[in-house]
Design a protein around this motif. Structure first.
Motif, PDB file in Angstrom:
ATOM      1  N   SER A   1       0.843  -1.197   0.000  1.00 47.52           N
ATOM      2  CA  SER A   1       0.000   0.000   0.000  1.00 47.52           C
ATOM      3  C   SER A   1       0.879   1.249   0.000  1.00 47.52           C
ATOM      4  O   SER A   1       1.187   1.810   1.038  1.00 47.52           O
ATOM      5  CB  SER A   1      -0.911  -0.008   1.224  1.00 47.52           C
ATOM      6  OG  SER A   1      -1.753   1.131   1.223  1.00 47.52           O
TER       7      SER A   1
ATOM      8  N   PHE B   1       1.606   5.116  -1.426  1.00 42.65           N
ATOM      9  CA  PHE B   1       1.120   6.335  -2.054  1.00 42.65           C
ATOM     10  C   PHE B   1       2.262   7.097  -2.698  1.00 42.65           C
ATOM     11  O   PHE B   1       2.187   7.509  -3.848  1.00 42.65           O
ATOM     12  CB  PHE B   1       0.395   7.209  -1.030  1.00 42.65           C
ATOM     13  CG  PHE B   1      -0.085   8.529  -1.582  1.00 42.65           C
ATOM     14  CD1 PHE B   1       0.359   9.736  -1.051  1.00 42.65           C
ATOM     15  CD2 PHE B   1      -0.976   8.571  -2.640  1.00 42.65           C
ATOM     16  CE1 PHE B   1      -0.076  10.943  -1.569  1.00 42.65           C
ATOM     17  CE2 PHE B   1      -1.425   9.779  -3.163  1.00 42.65           C
ATOM     18  CZ  PHE B   1      -0.974  10.960  -2.619  1.00 42.65           C
TER      19      PHE B   1
ATOM     20  N   ARG C   1       5.086   6.676   2.215  1.00 46.73           N
ATOM     21  CA  ARG C   1       3.823   7.151   2.766  1.00 46.73           C
ATOM     22  C   ARG C   1       2.681   6.324   2.175  1.00 46.73           C
ATOM     23  O   ARG C   1       2.587   6.183   0.954  1.00 46.73           O
ATOM     24  CB  ARG C   1       3.623   8.629   2.424  1.00 46.73           C
ATOM     25  CG  ARG C   1       2.338   9.226   2.962  1.00 46.73           C
ATOM     26  CD  ARG C   1       2.182  10.688   2.564  1.00 46.73           C
ATOM     27  NE  ARG C   1       0.864  11.190   2.907  1.00 46.73           N
ATOM     28  CZ  ARG C   1       0.391  12.369   2.530  1.00 46.73           C
ATOM     29  NH1 ARG C   1       1.154  13.186   1.818  1.00 46.73           N
ATOM     30  NH2 ARG C   1      -0.815  12.747   2.879  1.00 46.73           N
ATOM     31  N   GLY C   2       1.862   5.790   3.048  1.00 48.01           N
ATOM     32  CA  GLY C   2       0.681   5.071   2.608  1.00 48.01           C
ATOM     33  C   GLY C   2      -0.453   6.033   2.284  1.00 48.01           C
ATOM     34  O   GLY C   2      -0.327   7.240   2.463  1.00 48.01           O
ATOM     35  N   TYR C   3      -1.552   5.498   1.800  1.00 51.29           N
ATOM     36  CA  TYR C   3      -2.670   6.339   1.389  1.00 51.29           C
ATOM     37  C   TYR C   3      -3.307   7.056   2.574  1.00 51.29           C
ATOM     38  O   TYR C   3      -3.855   8.152   2.415  1.00 51.29           O
ATOM     39  CB  TYR C   3      -3.715   5.502   0.654  1.00 51.29           C
ATOM     40  CG  TYR C   3      -3.231   5.047  -0.701  1.00 51.29           C
ATOM     41  CD1 TYR C   3      -2.697   3.787  -0.875  1.00 51.29           C
ATOM     42  CD2 TYR C   3      -3.285   5.904  -1.790  1.00 51.29           C
ATOM     43  CE1 TYR C   3      -2.228   3.374  -2.111  1.00 51.29           C
ATOM     44  CE2 TYR C   3      -2.828   5.503  -3.031  1.00 51.29           C
ATOM     45  CZ  TYR C   3      -2.305   4.243  -3.186  1.00 51.29           C
ATOM     46  OH  TYR C   3      -1.844   3.846  -4.414  1.00 51.29           O
ATOM     47  N   ASN C   4      -3.251   6.458   3.731  1.00 52.50           N
ATOM     48  CA  ASN C   4      -3.860   7.074   4.904  1.00 52.50           C
ATOM     49  C   ASN C   4      -2.895   7.142   6.073  1.00 52.50           C
ATOM     50  O   ASN C   4      -3.282   7.002   7.236  1.00 52.50           O
ATOM     51  CB  ASN C   4      -5.108   6.287   5.311  1.00 52.50           C
ATOM     52  CG  ASN C   4      -6.190   6.348   4.257  1.00 52.50           C
ATOM     53  OD1 ASN C   4      -6.669   7.423   3.913  1.00 52.50           O
ATOM     54  ND2 ASN C   4      -6.559   5.198   3.728  1.00 52.50           N
ATOM     55  N   SER C   5      -1.605   7.359   5.763  1.00 60.01           N
ATOM     56  CA  SER C   5      -0.625   7.386   6.838  1.00 60.01           C
ATOM     57  C   SER C   5       0.494   8.348   6.507  1.00 60.01           C
ATOM     58  O   SER C   5       0.652   8.775   5.369  1.00 60.01           O
ATOM     59  CB  SER C   5      -0.058   5.982   7.069  1.00 60.01           C
ATOM     60  OG  SER C   5       0.631   5.548   5.926  1.00 60.01           O
TER      61      SER C   5
END
Length: 120
Positions: A27, A29, A100-104
């Protein structure tokens, strides 16, 4: 979940070359700085080379002129081309990436390492 998988290590004679690869998956980003570290037996882990998202690079003095770090953002992969290898380059080489993840927020990830042995 993010994974970094290294490949390309092995046994090489002094003066030889190897190319290490490290592919990030999961996951993702965006990937920031990517780098290679190494740890020789009985020594601390040291930074070998780093490349930013803008492709600026930096190297430890002992590998300048011999190693080249590069990245392929489309493949989420960082490479380390190692030429003119010396016995003192023998170590386990670890990939590191700030991802960086989509929500982190950005987080540092490590691969499991690949062994490079330089010996006649």
């Amino acid at each position: 979940q993010v994974q970094l998988v290294e490949s390309g290590g092995g046994l090489v004679q002094p003066g030889g070359s190897l190319r290490l690869s490290c592919a990030a998956s999961g996951s993702i980003f965006i990937i920031g700085d990517m780098g290679w570290y190494r740890q020789a037996p009985g020594a601390e882990r040291e930074l070998v080379a780093v490349i930013t998202s803008g492709r600026s690079t930096n190297y430890v003095d002992s590998v300048k002129g011999r190693f080249t770090i590069s990245r392929d953002n489309a493949k989420n992969t960082v490479y380390l081309q190692m030429n003119s290898l010396k016995p003192e380059d023998t170590a386990v080489y670890y990939c590191n990436a700030h991802i960086r993840g989509y929500n982190s927020a950005y987080k540092a990830y490590w691969g499991k390492g690949t062994l490079v042995t330089v010996s006649a």
